[in-house]
Design a protein around this motif. Sequence first.
Motif, PDB file in Angstrom:
ATOM      1  N   ARG A  35       0.873  -1.169   0.000  1.00  0.00           N
ATOM      2  CA  ARG A  35       0.000   0.000   0.000  1.00  0.00           C
ATOM      3  C   ARG A  35       0.908   1.216   0.000  1.00  0.00           C
ATOM      4  N   ALA A  70       2.549   4.751   0.228  1.00  0.00           N
ATOM      5  CA  ALA A  70       2.436   6.016   0.950  1.00  0.00           C
ATOM      6  C   ALA A  70       2.930   7.177   0.105  1.00  0.00           C
ATOM      7  N   GLY A  73       5.947   2.285   1.444  1.00  0.00           N
ATOM      8  CA  GLY A  73       4.621   2.072   1.984  1.00  0.00           C
ATOM      9  C   GLY A  73       4.607   0.935   2.976  1.00  0.00           C
ATOM     10  N   VAL A  74       3.436   0.321   3.113  1.00  0.00           N
ATOM     11  CA  VAL A  74       3.225  -0.742   4.090  1.00  0.00           C
ATOM     12  C   VAL A  74       2.737  -1.985   3.363  1.00  0.00           C
ATOM     13  N   ARG A 113       7.004  -1.906   7.116  1.00  0.00           N
ATOM     14  CA  ARG A 113       7.259  -0.630   6.436  1.00  0.00           C
ATOM     15  C   ARG A 113       8.462  -0.820   5.500  1.00  0.00           C
ATOM     16  N   ASP A 143      -0.656   8.490  -0.038  1.00  0.00           N
ATOM     17  CA  ASP A 143      -1.540   8.232   1.097  1.00  0.00           C
ATOM     18  C   ASP A 143      -0.894   8.807   2.350  1.00  0.00           C
ATOM     19  N   LEU A 168      -0.573   7.078   6.011  1.00  0.00           N
ATOM     20  CA  LEU A 168       0.408   6.044   6.343  1.00  0.00           C
ATOM     21  C   LEU A 168       1.651   6.633   7.019  1.00  0.00           C
TER      22      LEU A 168
END
Length: 320
Positions: free
Chosen positions: A29, A31, A63-64, A79, A316, A319
Amino acid sequence: MKALQGVEGHVEWREHAEQACDVGQVRIRVAAAGVNRADLLQRAGLYPPPPGVTDILGLECAGVISEVGAGAPWNVGDRVCTLLAGGAMAEQVVVDARHVLPVPSGLSLQQAAGMVEVYATAWLNLFQLAGLRPGEKVLLHAGASGVGSAAIQLCKAFGNPVWVSVGSAERLAYCEGLGAQGGVVRGEGLGGLADFGPFDVILDPVGGKYAELNLKCIASDGRWVLIGLMGGKDAAIDLAQVLAKRVHLMGSTLRSRDEVFKAELLAELAQQVWPLFSEGRLDPRIAATFPITEAEEAFNELAGNQVSGKVVLIVDESLG
């Protein structure tokens, strides 16, 4: 999901199909994503992605992890940051797990989004291809760029004095603040670089008219690594100087390298370079951030050639 694509010379944030997460892959996902000159060229229709690679823009992101394929040595929630051949500027991305690195302790995802491509490029070309040894002198053209910023810090960390060419006095001061010994401002003439040489290694993203200067400044048995053509593809080279100085001229690109090559490069980066971030010896230099909805402005900021460090797109913000 939404993703950023180049369309007839501009960029659009629009819907795009998701990719399945297969064996040995992870889904991230996103960031934030770093902006690179390759993205500018792809937006302009001048640098299509390698065969089989998505047309979504972006060579790096952080991101994650939200999904882990079988056999991938990561966990949901990790992360991470990653290097790609394309696809980073999206709400999510599926990548080879071997191309993923942890975000160093103390750094944000936004900082990490602008790290992997520039440090991988600098490490590959200076230390792997050019075989830079402690004490050897380095010349970096476009020293205040993202790659230049990373290269200066790596040279300082590994004991290599480095000089730069840049576009302004402010950018020269920026480079000296990172550890450069000095350099010249392009508009005031490049000939002064010869006073600091000869250089054992020259990292050159410019090409073109810089060829004659490089041959003048390079040491015997020097290594000249060409990584870009910002100054054009045509150059007149005095082959007698190449012969007399035993110059090694190497062309180098990273985006089109195969998955195994990139995996091995990133594994070495994890061992040799990533610990230096946690030690405070390396610092990702983020010049500006833009929300993904202002991607066109971010691209134009980089294209203006006044940036010192990296431009990052925030995908995002929640995050972190």
